[in-house]
Motif scaffolding. Structure first.
Motif, PDB file in Angstrom:
ATOM      1  N   ALA A 174      -5.308  -2.402   2.188  1.00 37.51           N
ATOM      2  CA  ALA A 174      -6.670  -2.461   1.661  1.00 37.51           C
ATOM      3  C   ALA A 174      -7.460  -3.603   2.301  1.00 37.51           C
ATOM      4  CB  ALA A 174      -6.637  -2.617   0.144  1.00 37.51           C
ATOM      5  N   ALA A 175      -6.828  -4.757   2.471  1.00 36.26           N
ATOM      6  CA  ALA A 175      -7.514  -5.899   3.075  1.00 36.26           C
ATOM      7  C   ALA A 175      -7.813  -5.666   4.546  1.00 36.26           C
ATOM      8  CB  ALA A 175      -6.671  -7.157   2.905  1.00 36.26           C
ATOM      9  N   ALA A 176      -6.960  -4.886   5.212  1.00 34.65           N
ATOM     10  CA  ALA A 176      -7.158  -4.617   6.640  1.00 34.65           C
ATOM     11  C   ALA A 176      -8.417  -3.810   6.904  1.00 34.65           C
ATOM     12  CB  ALA A 176      -5.941  -3.873   7.203  1.00 34.65           C
ATOM     13  N   ALA A 177      -8.922  -3.128   5.883  1.00 38.09           N
ATOM     14  CA  ALA A 177     -10.124  -2.313   6.058  1.00 38.09           C
ATOM     15  C   ALA A 177     -11.399  -3.143   6.096  1.00 38.09           C
ATOM     16  CB  ALA A 177     -10.217  -1.285   4.925  1.00 38.09           C
ATOM     17  N   LEU A 178     -11.314  -4.425   5.749  1.00 37.04           N
ATOM     18  CA  LEU A 178     -12.502  -5.277   5.772  1.00 37.04           C
ATOM     19  C   LEU A 178     -12.998  -5.449   7.208  1.00 37.04           C
ATOM     20  CD1 LEU A 178     -11.421  -8.050   3.241  1.00 37.04           C
ATOM     21  CD2 LEU A 178     -13.039  -6.189   2.845  1.00 37.04           C
ATOM     22  N   PRO A 179     -14.296  -5.300   7.434  1.00 38.90           N
ATOM     23  CA  PRO A 179     -14.815  -5.427   8.805  1.00 38.90           C
ATOM     24  C   PRO A 179     -14.724  -6.856   9.321  1.00 38.90           C
ATOM     25  CG  PRO A 179     -16.617  -5.221   7.213  1.00 38.90           C
ATOM     26  CD  PRO A 179     -15.343  -4.993   6.449  1.00 38.90           C
ATOM     27  N   ALA A 180     -14.436  -6.990  10.587  1.00 44.04           N
ATOM     28  CA  ALA A 180     -14.425  -8.264  11.328  1.00 44.04           C
ATOM     29  C   ALA A 180     -13.229  -9.157  10.983  1.00 44.04           C
ATOM     30  CB  ALA A 180     -15.721  -9.044  11.123  1.00 44.04           C
ATOM     31  N   ILE A 181     -12.820  -9.199   9.730  1.00 41.05           N
ATOM     32  CA  ILE A 181     -11.740 -10.111   9.335  1.00 41.05           C
ATOM     33  C   ILE A 181     -10.520  -9.339   8.838  1.00 41.05           C
ATOM     34  CG2 ILE A 181     -13.305 -12.002   8.768  1.00 41.05           C
ATOM     35  CD1 ILE A 181     -12.906 -11.232   5.802  1.00 41.05           C
ATOM     36  N   GLY A 182     -10.423  -8.074   9.230  1.00 37.99           N
ATOM     37  CA  GLY A 182      -9.356  -7.225   8.712  1.00 37.99           C
ATOM     38  C   GLY A 182      -7.966  -7.776   8.969  1.00 37.99           C
ATOM     39  N   GLY A 183      -7.722  -8.265  10.182  1.00 38.17           N
ATOM     40  CA  GLY A 183      -6.392  -8.771  10.522  1.00 38.17           C
ATOM     41  C   GLY A 183      -6.022  -9.992   9.696  1.00 38.17           C
ATOM     42  N   VAL A 184      -6.935 -10.955   9.618  1.00 34.98           N
ATOM     43  CA  VAL A 184      -6.689 -12.167   8.838  1.00 34.98           C
ATOM     44  C   VAL A 184      -6.562 -11.827   7.356  1.00 34.98           C
ATOM     45  CG1 VAL A 184      -7.643 -14.405   8.148  1.00 34.98           C
ATOM     46  CG2 VAL A 184      -7.865 -13.626  10.519  1.00 34.98           C
ATOM     47  N   ALA A 185      -7.437 -10.942   6.877  1.00 34.12           N
ATOM     48  CA  ALA A 185      -7.409 -10.576   5.459  1.00 34.12           C
ATOM     49  C   ALA A 185      -6.116  -9.859   5.101  1.00 34.12           C
ATOM     50  CB  ALA A 185      -8.614  -9.690   5.125  1.00 34.12           C
ATOM     51  N   SER A 186      -5.634  -9.003   6.014  1.00 35.82           N
ATOM     52  CA  SER A 186      -4.383  -8.280   5.758  1.00 35.82           C
ATOM     53  C   SER A 186      -3.209  -9.245   5.634  1.00 35.82           C
ATOM     54  CB  SER A 186      -4.132  -7.278   6.881  1.00 35.82           C
ATOM     55  OG  SER A 186      -2.895  -6.618   6.706  1.00 35.82           O
ATOM     56  N   TRP A 187      -3.133 -10.195   6.562  1.00 41.94           N
ATOM     57  CA  TRP A 187      -2.049 -11.190   6.499  1.00 41.94           C
ATOM     58  C   TRP A 187      -2.175 -12.039   5.236  1.00 41.94           C
ATOM     59  CZ3 TRP A 187      -1.857 -16.431   6.045  1.00 41.94           C
ATOM     60  CH2 TRP A 187      -0.605 -17.036   6.260  1.00 41.94           C
ATOM     61  N   THR A 188      -3.399 -12.457   4.918  1.00 43.93           N
ATOM     62  CA  THR A 188      -3.608 -13.292   3.739  1.00 43.93           C
ATOM     63  C   THR A 188      -3.207 -12.555   2.466  1.00 43.93           C
ATOM     64  OG1 THR A 188      -5.442 -14.414   4.857  1.00 43.93           O
ATOM     65  CG2 THR A 188      -5.324 -14.631   2.465  1.00 43.93           C
ATOM     66  N   ALA A 189      -3.545 -11.262   2.382  1.00 35.49           N
ATOM     67  CA  ALA A 189      -3.192 -10.482   1.197  1.00 35.49           C
ATOM     68  C   ALA A 189      -1.678 -10.374   1.046  1.00 35.49           C
ATOM     69  CB  ALA A 189      -3.823  -9.093   1.282  1.00 35.49           C
ATOM     70  N   GLY A 190      -0.988 -10.112   2.160  1.00 29.14           N
ATOM     71  CA  GLY A 190       0.473 -10.033   2.099  1.00 29.14           C
ATOM     72  C   GLY A 190       1.096 -11.359   1.721  1.00 29.14           C
ATOM     73  N   ALA A 191       0.579 -12.457   2.310  1.00 33.65           N
ATOM     74  CA  ALA A 191       1.109 -13.779   1.992  1.00 33.65           C
ATOM     75  C   ALA A 191       0.821 -14.153   0.541  1.00 33.65           C
ATOM     76  CB  ALA A 191       0.501 -14.830   2.930  1.00 33.65           C
ATOM     77  N   ALA A 192      -0.364 -13.783   0.041  1.00 29.83           N
ATOM     78  CA  ALA A 192      -0.712 -14.096  -1.344  1.00 29.83           C
ATOM     79  C   ALA A 192       0.206 -13.359  -2.316  1.00 29.83           C
ATOM     80  CB  ALA A 192      -2.171 -13.725  -1.613  1.00 29.83           C
ATOM     81  N   PHE A 193       0.486 -12.086  -2.029  1.00 30.93           N
ATOM     82  CA  PHE A 193       1.393 -11.342  -2.912  1.00 30.93           C
ATOM     83  C   PHE A 193       2.793 -11.959  -2.875  1.00 30.93           C
ATOM     84  CE2 PHE A 193       4.529  -8.018  -3.719  1.00 30.93           C
ATOM     85  CZ  PHE A 193       4.111  -7.586  -4.978  1.00 30.93           C
ATOM     86  N   ALA A 194       3.251 -12.311  -1.672  1.00 30.44           N
ATOM     87  CA  ALA A 194       4.561 -12.958  -1.562  1.00 30.44           C
ATOM     88  C   ALA A 194       4.579 -14.285  -2.323  1.00 30.44           C
ATOM     89  CB  ALA A 194       4.913 -13.185  -0.093  1.00 30.44           C
ATOM     90  N   ALA A 195       3.459 -15.017  -2.293  1.00 31.60           N
ATOM     91  CA  ALA A 195       3.379 -16.285  -3.013  1.00 31.60           C
ATOM     92  C   ALA A 195       3.451 -16.068  -4.523  1.00 31.60           C
ATOM     93  CB  ALA A 195       2.086 -17.008  -2.650  1.00 31.60           C
ATOM     94  N   VAL A 196       2.820 -14.997  -5.000  1.00 29.80           N
ATOM     95  CA  VAL A 196       2.898 -14.686  -6.435  1.00 29.80           C
ATOM     96  C   VAL A 196       4.343 -14.397  -6.829  1.00 29.80           C
ATOM     97  CG1 VAL A 196       2.232 -13.028  -8.217  1.00 29.80           C
ATOM     98  CG2 VAL A 196       0.520 -13.865  -6.606  1.00 29.80           C
ATOM     99  N   VAL A 197       5.019 -13.580  -6.011  1.00 29.66           N
ATOM    100  CA  VAL A 197       6.440 -13.297  -6.273  1.00 29.66           C
ATOM    101  C   VAL A 197       7.238 -14.594  -6.250  1.00 29.66           C
ATOM    102  CG1 VAL A 197       8.504 -12.137  -5.377  1.00 29.66           C
ATOM    103  CG2 VAL A 197       6.310 -10.951  -5.376  1.00 29.66           C
TER     104      VAL A 197
END
Length: 312
Positions: A266-289
């Motif tokens: 879902a974060a990867a679909a964001l324009p211009a920052i998709g790559g960074v947003a995708s990594w950040t979303a995955g890292a944030a979920f891992a941080a919650v776990v």
């Protein structure tokens, strides 16, 4: 005779290409294994400077050198043979041990968060007494023991990345990771520790620019150390959580991995920052776990400590 020479040269060329491909594979695996262990590396770099606190400036680099040498011994003489034996005779243990290390990272990182919010340990270690040489030896010994734990986590992460490779490739990759990480970590530590001295030297020079840079270094180093500590703690939590998510998926519990993938997609679909947003979303979920698991371990450890009559 010429045809035989041509055939020999062809064989040499083929062997050379194969060796080059193998080196490329080793380099790629080494880089990937090192990047996976980045959370532990950052924490190691943030923690180590405290071991030279209180010593004279001329003893700082020798102490760091002794710790670096001990770290290299930990990795090459203890952990590398243990990792290769594990890979050869009990490869099924690699993932459980990696998850155990991941849980420890979550615990250690969450414990630091709890201490930052609610205050430090109620009981600190008793100060070490003795002459300067004895104190230095004890500090170095303690640092090397701490490094053994961090190095074990690094080697477990690296081993998991090359578990399917031939044993020779595993040995080369683990050895390269060991040397590269040790030189990198303690080289950065040495630079951090001496940065205030460099700042003082520049601040006393004649040029206005040199003085400004020197004062900036002296003022900025405490801030840098705090930032490094925060980054190290965050990295430990999200790396530990990520290890647990991937480990659970290996054992058929794929729910957390699917949720992480959904957030990243879902974060990867964001324009211009998709790559960074995708990594950040995955890292944030891992941080919650990582925070959930680490918090559970911290609470359990606190409860056991209280039952034993100690300080939580």
């Amino acid at each position: 005779m010429p045809s035989g020479l041509v055939a020999l040269l062809d064989d040499v060329a083929a062997i050379t290409k194969l060796a080059a491909a193998s080196l490329d594979d080793v380099a790629a695996a080494t880089g990937k294994a090192g990047s996976k262990a980045m959370g532990v590396i950052v924490d190691d770099a943030a923690v180590t400077p405290r071991y030279v606190a209180g010593f004279t400036a001329k003893r700082e680099l020798p102490i760091i050198g002794k710790i670096a040498l001990g770290s290299l011994r930990n990795k090459l003489l203890i952990l590398l043979p243990a990792a290769l034996l594990l890979s050869a005779f009990a490869p099924w243990l690699v993932t459980p041990l990696l998850m155990l290390g991941g849980a420890y990272l979550c615990y250690e990182g969450t414990e630091k968060v709890v201490e930052a919010i609610f205050g430090g340990h109620a009981a600190e270690a008793a100060p070490v007494e003795g002459d300067a040489a004895t104190l230095e030896a004890q500090k170095v010994s303690g640092a090397i023991r701490t490094d053994l734990i961090l190095s074990a986590e690094i080697m477990a992460i690296a081993l998991a990345e090359v578990a399917s490779s031939p044993i020779i490739t595993q040995a080369i990759v683990l050895a390269l990771v060991s040397v590269a990480i040790t030189l990198g970590v303690y080289g950065v530590v040495a630079l951090i520790v001496k940065m205030d001295d460099i700042g003082l030297f520049l601040a006393r020079r004649e040029g206005a620019v040199s003085r400004a840079v020197g004062r900036g270094l002296v003022i900025g180093m405490p801030i840098l150390m705090r930032v490094l500590a925060i980054i190290g703690t965050a990295a430990m939590i999200w790396v530990g959580g990520g290890i647990l998510v991937h480990g659970l998926e290996t054992f058929g519990v794929s729910g957390p991995a699917h949720v992480s993938h959904a957030f990243s997609t879902a974060a990867a679909a964001l324009p211009a920052i998709g790559g960074v947003a995708s990594w950040t979303a995955g890292a944030a979920f891992a941080a919650v776990v990582g925070l959930v698991v680490g918090g559970a371990i911290v609470l359990g450890h606190s409860a056991v400590t209280r039952l034993r009559g100690g300080h939580a």
